[in-house]
Scaffold this active site. Structure first.
Site, PDB file in Angstrom:
ATOM      1  N   PHE A 122     -19.790   6.599 -28.657  1.00  0.00           N
ATOM      2  CA  PHE A 122     -19.814   5.924 -29.954  1.00  0.00           C
ATOM      3  C   PHE A 122     -18.590   5.025 -30.029  1.00  0.00           C
ATOM      4  CE2 PHE A 122     -18.847   5.285 -34.400  1.00  0.00           C
ATOM      5  CZ  PHE A 122     -20.084   4.937 -34.923  1.00  0.00           C
ATOM      6  N   ASP A 207     -11.289   4.008 -25.229  1.00  0.00           N
ATOM      7  CA  ASP A 207     -11.465   4.052 -26.673  1.00  0.00           C
ATOM      8  C   ASP A 207     -10.797   5.326 -27.191  1.00  0.00           C
ATOM      9  OD1 ASP A 207     -12.384   4.525 -29.263  1.00  0.00           O
ATOM     10  OD2 ASP A 207     -14.406   3.820 -28.872  1.00  0.00           O
ATOM     11  N   LYS A 236      -8.241   5.239 -36.905  1.00  0.00           N
ATOM     12  CA  LYS A 236      -8.263   6.559 -37.533  1.00  0.00           C
ATOM     13  C   LYS A 236      -6.871   7.113 -37.831  1.00  0.00           C
ATOM     14  CE  LYS A 236     -12.933   8.005 -36.201  1.00  0.00           C
ATOM     15  NZ  LYS A 236     -13.492   8.142 -37.555  1.00  0.00           N
TER      16      LYS A 236
END
Length: 377
Positions: A122, A207, A236
């Site tokens: 994702f 990532d 995040k």
């Protein structure tokens, strides 16, 4: 009918305040928040040091264009790349934006277009990031995707080797697939990726949107694997709850992103940078990182004691843990919420455990009591 679009499957809980690991709804009910806003709240809710950072910066300067010099951005980038092989940073507003920047940088730098990513990965919901994502449920209904992404099975060396050719610009990897099920890259697969990238001259994009900024017990999750990425993406936990994303790159990448090649209106604004620098000043301390590892070990040990091993499995690193349940977890998450514990899933049969990095051992114990009560009673 709501004035909002219905693109979120919202839970019927209205949270109105929080402190540390605890949040409260409008009726005053207390919950342990083991979602952290999905791995965002590094230092918990309403941490005084972040409140003060926002307050102090808000009284000086909120926003300036990236047309102007920013020593504060320079300092933040220097903190992120310190004691690594990386050299430069670019700031944006989210993980998807960071991944879009990484895709653009890799293609422009190499002059090639194919990027290998992995099934169950994702990378975001913008068109480039969605195309990179290895989950068809994320992509359905939006028409033709961005071309030249190849999705191969995760941790499958043979499949990866078969996908590599002279047209590959980069391999894009999550060291731990958070959304995809808390799947951890194997040592064998990590070594294979490193070898392929070195021998074939292929860039490696890692990532770290969910795994970075101390979430796995080191500054970046790639530090625990034999990998030296050319590009790293972050978001995040970087802002501790304030929106900010970042892309880091090696010195060789510098000339590729020349003036006018990429940009953002809000990325790296003074408020976001001030908060992110405050987060890093705490979570990058060696003692803090050691404590994350200690809490992780304790969490896993106590889960193993509380839950039968033949029915449940624990995976992940640091405070990004997955509890494999062997059944659909959505009803279990609802039961936990009713009992005062907020959780999030990772795929169909895995519960993701993402407490703030400041969670206490007592709060871990309390969460396990609730988990055991809904899982084995």
């Amino acid at each position: 009918m709501s004035a909002l679009f219905g693109n979120y499957g919202r839970r019927p809980v209205h949270l109105v305040k929080g402190q540390g690991t605890k949040v409260y709804d409008e009726a005053g009910k207390e919950y342990l928040d083991f979602t952290s806003g999905i791995a965002v709240l590094s230092l918990g809710h309403a941490n005084p040091i972040l409140v003060n950072a926002i307050k102090e910066q808000s009284e000086k300067l909120w926003h300036i264009s990236n047309l102007f010099d920013s020593p504060e951005q320079e300092q933040l980038a220097a903190t992120l790349v310190k004691d690594t092989h990386l050299a430069h940073g670019f700031f944006c507003n989210s993980g998807a934006e960071a991944n879009e920047a990484a895709i653009k940088l890799a293609r422009k730098h190499t002059g090639k277009h194919t990027i290998i990513t992995f099934q169950q990965s994702f990378h975001g919901r913008t068109f480039g990031a969605m195309s990179a994502t290895g989950q068809t449920k994320v992509q359905q209904g939006f028409g033709p995707l961005v071309e030249k992404f190849i999705h191969v099975p995760f941790n499958d060396v043979t499949a990866l080797e078969a996908a590599v050719d002279d047209e590959v610009a980069a391999i894009m990897l999550e060291v731990i697939q958070g959304e995809g099920g808390v799947n951890v890259v194997s040592d064998e697969f990590g070594k294979a990726i490193a070898k392929i990238c070195e021998e074939q001259g292929i860039l490696l994009i890692v990532d770290e949107v969910q795994t970075g900024i101390a979430r796995t017990g080191t500054r970046y999750a790639y530090e625990q694997i034999a990998l030296k990425p050319n590009i790293v993406t972050l978001a995040k936990g970087l802002g501790g709850g304030f929106p900010i994303g970042a892309m880091l790159g090696t010195a060789e990448m510098y000339d590729t992103f020349s003036p006018g090649t990429h940009g953002t209106t809000f990325g790296g604004n003074p408020l976001a940078v001030a908060v992110a620098q405050t987060v890093l000043n705490h979570v990058f301390e060696k003692s803090f990182l050691r404590e994350v590892m200690k809490k992780s070990d304790y969490f896993k040990e106590q889960l193993a004691k509380a839950l039968p091993a033949d029915k449940f499995s624990v995976k992940g690193r640091g405070l990004l843990l997955g509890l494999g349940c062997g059944e659909a977890v959505a009803p279990l998450i609802t039961k936990a919420e009713e009992a005062g514990l907020l959780l999030v899933g990772a795929g169909e049969d895995v519960i993701r455990l993402l407490p703030p990095l400041t969670v206490t051992y007592e709060e871990i114990d309390a969460a396990i009591v609730i988990l055991a009560g809904i899982l084995i009673n």
